[in-house]
Design an enzyme around this catalytic site. Structure first.
Site, short mmCIF file in Angstrom:
data_model
loop_
_atom_site.label_atom_id
_atom_site.label_comp_id
_atom_site.label_asym_id
_atom_site.label_seq_id
_atom_site.Cartn_x
_atom_site.Cartn_y
_atom_site.Cartn_z
N LYS A 1 0.78 -1.04 -0.11
CA LYS A 1 -0.02 -0.06 0.11
C LYS A 1 0.87 1.16 -0.06
CE LYS A 1 -3.14 3.15 0.64
NZ LYS A 1 -3.85 3.54 -0.25
N CYS B 1 -3.24 11.54 0.99
CA CYS B 1 -2.52 9.99 0.68
C CYS B 1 -1.02 10.23 0.12
CB CYS B 1 -2.93 9.14 -0.04
SG CYS B 1 -4.96 8.77 0.48
N1 SAJ Z 1 -0.86 14.85 -9.16
C1 SAJ Z 1 -0.06 15.47 -9.86
N2 SAJ Z 1 0.37 14.66 -11.19
C2 SAJ Z 1 -0.14 13.63 -11.43
C3 SAJ Z 1 -1.10 12.98 -10.65
C4 SAJ Z 1 -1.39 13.53 -9.49
O1 SAJ Z 1 0.47 16.41 -9.94
O2 SAJ Z 1 0.23 13.21 -12.68
C5 SAJ Z 1 -1.29 15.54 -7.91
C6 SAJ Z 1 -2.64 15.68 -7.86
O3 SAJ Z 1 -3.19 16.98 -8.40
C7 SAJ Z 1 -2.79 15.52 -6.40
C8 SAJ Z 1 -2.06 14.42 -5.90
O4 SAJ Z 1 -0.99 14.57 -6.84
O5 SAJ Z 1 -2.84 16.90 -5.82
C9 SAJ Z 1 -2.56 13.19 -5.67
O6 SAJ Z 1 -3.54 12.92 -6.74
P1 SAJ Z 1 -3.62 11.32 -7.04
O7 SAJ Z 1 -4.87 11.52 -8.35
O8 SAJ Z 1 -2.18 10.95 -7.74
O9 SAJ Z 1 -3.78 10.42 -5.90
P2 SAJ Z 1 -5.08 10.53 -4.71
O10 SAJ Z 1 -4.32 11.00 -3.54
O11 SAJ Z 1 -6.34 11.15 -5.18
O12 SAJ Z 1 -5.18 8.89 -4.60
C10 SAJ Z 1 -4.12 8.12 -4.41
C11 SAJ Z 1 -4.20 6.94 -5.33
N3 SAJ Z 1 -2.90 6.05 -5.30
C12 SAJ Z 1 -2.41 5.81 -6.76
O13 SAJ Z 1 -2.90 5.81 -7.55
C13 SAJ Z 1 -1.27 5.03 -6.49
C14 SAJ Z 1 -5.44 6.01 -5.10
O14 SAJ Z 1 -5.48 4.73 -5.60
C15 SAJ Z 1 -5.38 5.43 -3.49
O15 SAJ Z 1 -6.29 4.88 -2.92
C16 SAJ Z 1 -5.23 6.83 -2.76
O16 SAJ Z 1 -4.16 7.71 -3.21
C17 SAJ Z 1 -5.22 6.74 -1.24
O17 SAJ Z 1 -6.02 6.67 -0.46
O18 SAJ Z 1 -4.18 6.12 -0.76
#
Ligand code: SAJ
Length: 440
Positions: free
Chosen positions: A221, A275
């Site tokens: 995780k 997360c």
């Molecule tokens: N972000 C970027 N660039 C990207 C992707 C995201 O700058 O290419 C930023 C987003 O804007 C945001 C942050 O990162 O501020 C996080 O967004 P996210 O969409 O990557 O993730 P979360 O936090 O919404 O969800 C993640 C997910 N983890 C993965 O994809 C590995 C989700 O599957 C998990 O369940 C969740 O964390 C969690 O609860 O752990």
């Protein structure tokens, strides 16, 4: 301990399920189980959440959730209460999914989890299954969950009740779909616990259930979110460098990603949410206790945390020489199409501007949060008379924004700081507006 009777109840859907914590993951989870035919009672300490659910509404913005909650309420398969003890009284399976944030020292703040476990433990039935979905630090099951539950129930995990860790892995904005289709990891304290938990989750996911040692599941995780954080940090670092070179990072990443083994994520205003900024810290903290430095992961965290400051500097450059300027901040949610503002990069930018005496008006189509400045749900009001518009969140509404429409409301020589690269640079410049995108 045997799990045969519980497994029979799960298969026949006569098992009663309790979900402790009705947040961004808990409520969708409760609704998905209720939709799969189980009778589900959810518990949350927030009265307004309980009232919303019982009224057939969703207190959070998540595609499809409101409709699902309404349907489950109409069928009578879902109800909410304020006390975990009450929810768990007649439960055969208890799912605990509350936040495990960081405290001020950067250590895991496990009191909300402990308190949820104690609440559930007060009425836990002998032979029931407890599943923890909250993200745990390495060793969390052994060092925190087992002792806490055993102390408050006076029972033994694996002997008197079943216990497993199955971390949630669904991504907000696609939570329901991912709960139903993502593979599940299950790590029980014994075989019977793993078997029962695997049976439970196979009722809701088509993605398969993987049984593993709980120590492995804890690491998986954390490593998943750390992978994403490090990947985004690389994208952000390349973006900052491309900006200095005058090269468009968007084209660089797009073309690099055509290589079959390259998948660079998207650079942006920073990494927020509950997360990604936290989970790598669980690894870093634990490694330090073992005398190890996770240098790559630490550097990635620093890079991502520095991005709001990078955006702030761009806005400051755009404001140079302007008197009593106004800045419109578009997006206070941590990412597109959600109302969640936890650890949002917009907070640092807004507070930084306010400290410099700049007038700030922020907007968001989903969230409601001013971070100390002014906030409006009207985009027109937010951008009216603005010197600078800074786009902090990649909401679809901003992608659809027309540069010519925007221009009508702004100061004549206004600047657009596009920290999420959602607008078309050419179109903005054709309107006579200055475009400062991230990484170009
Ligand atoms: N972000 C970027 N660039 C990207 C992707 C995201 O700058 O290419 C930023 C987003 O804007 C945001 C942050 O990162 O501020 C996080 O967004 P996210 O969409 O990557 O993730 P979360 O936090 O919404 O969800 C993640 C997910 N983890 C993965 O994809 C590995 C989700 O599957 C998990 O369940 C969740 O964390 C969690 O609860 O752990």
């Amino acid at each position: 301990m045997h799990a045969d009777e519980l497994i029979f109840k799960i298969r026949s859907r006569s098992a009663r399920v309790a979900v402790v914590g009705l947040g961004y993951v808990g409520l969708p989870t409760a609704a998905v189980f209720a939709d799969a035919g189980f009778r589900v009672t959810g518990a949350d300490v927030k009265r307004e959440v309980v009232e919303a659910v019982n009224a057939g509404r969703s207190p959070i913005s998540e595609p499809g959730l409101e409709e699902l909650v309404r349907r489950c309420r109409e069928r009578g398969t879902l109800r909410a209460v304020c006390s975990a003890r009450e929810a768990c009284e007649d439960a055969d399976a208890v799912i605990v999914v509350v936040q495990t944030p960081l405290d001020e020292r950067g250590e895991p703040e496990l009191e909300p989890l402990r308190s949820a476990l104690r609440g559930a433990g007060e009425s836990l039935r002998r032979g029931a299954l407890v599943v923890v979905e909250s993200t745990l630090p390495p060793g969390g099951m052994r060092e925190v969950v087992v002792p806490e539950l055993e102390a408050c129930t006076g029972m033994r995990a694996g002997e008197d009740f079943l216990l497993a860790y199955s971390p949630e892995r669904a991504i907000p904005t696609r939570t329901l779909e991912e709960i139903r289709t993502n593979p599940r990891l299950v790590g029980g304290v014994d075989d019977a616990s793993s078997e029962a938990a695997a049976e439970l989750y196979s009722c809701i996911t088509s993605g398969g259930v993987y049984r593993e040692h709980v120590d492995v599941v804890e690491m998986v995780k954390l490593v998943e979110n750390t992978f994403r954080d490090v990947n985004i940090a690389l994208a952000n670092e390349i973006a900052v460098f491309c900006e200095a070179l005058g090269v468009d990072v968007g084209r660089v990443i797009e073309l690099a990603n055509r290589h079959p083994r390259v998948n660079i994520h998207t650079p942006g205003a920073g990494v927020g949410g509950h997360c990604l900024p936290k989970d790598p810290m669980f690894l870093i903290g634990r490694a330090r206790k073992q005398g190890l430095r996770l240098e790559v992961i630490e550097a990635a965290r620093r890079r991502n945390e520095s991005m709001p400051l990078h955006v702030l500097r761009k806005v400051e450059r755009a404001l140079e020489g302007r008197r009593e300027p106004k800045v419109a901040v578009l997006g206070v949610a941590y990412k597109g199409n959600t109302d969640d503002t936890r650890h949002s990069p917009a907070e640092k930018v807004i507070k930084g501007l306010l400290r410099r005496g700049v007038r700030v008006c922020s907007h968001d189509p989903f969230a409601k949060q001013d971070f100390g400045g002014r906030f409006t749900n009207s985009m027109e009001e937010a951008v009216r008379g603005a010197d600078v518009v800074v786009i902090m969140t990649d909401h679809d509404a901003y992608r659809r924004m027309s540069a010519s429409e925007l221009k009508r409301h702004l100061k004549r020589d206004a600047v657009i700081v596009d920290a999420r690269r959602v607008l078309d640079r050419g179109e903005v410049e054709r309107q006579g507006l200055r475009y400062l995108g991230l990484g170009c």
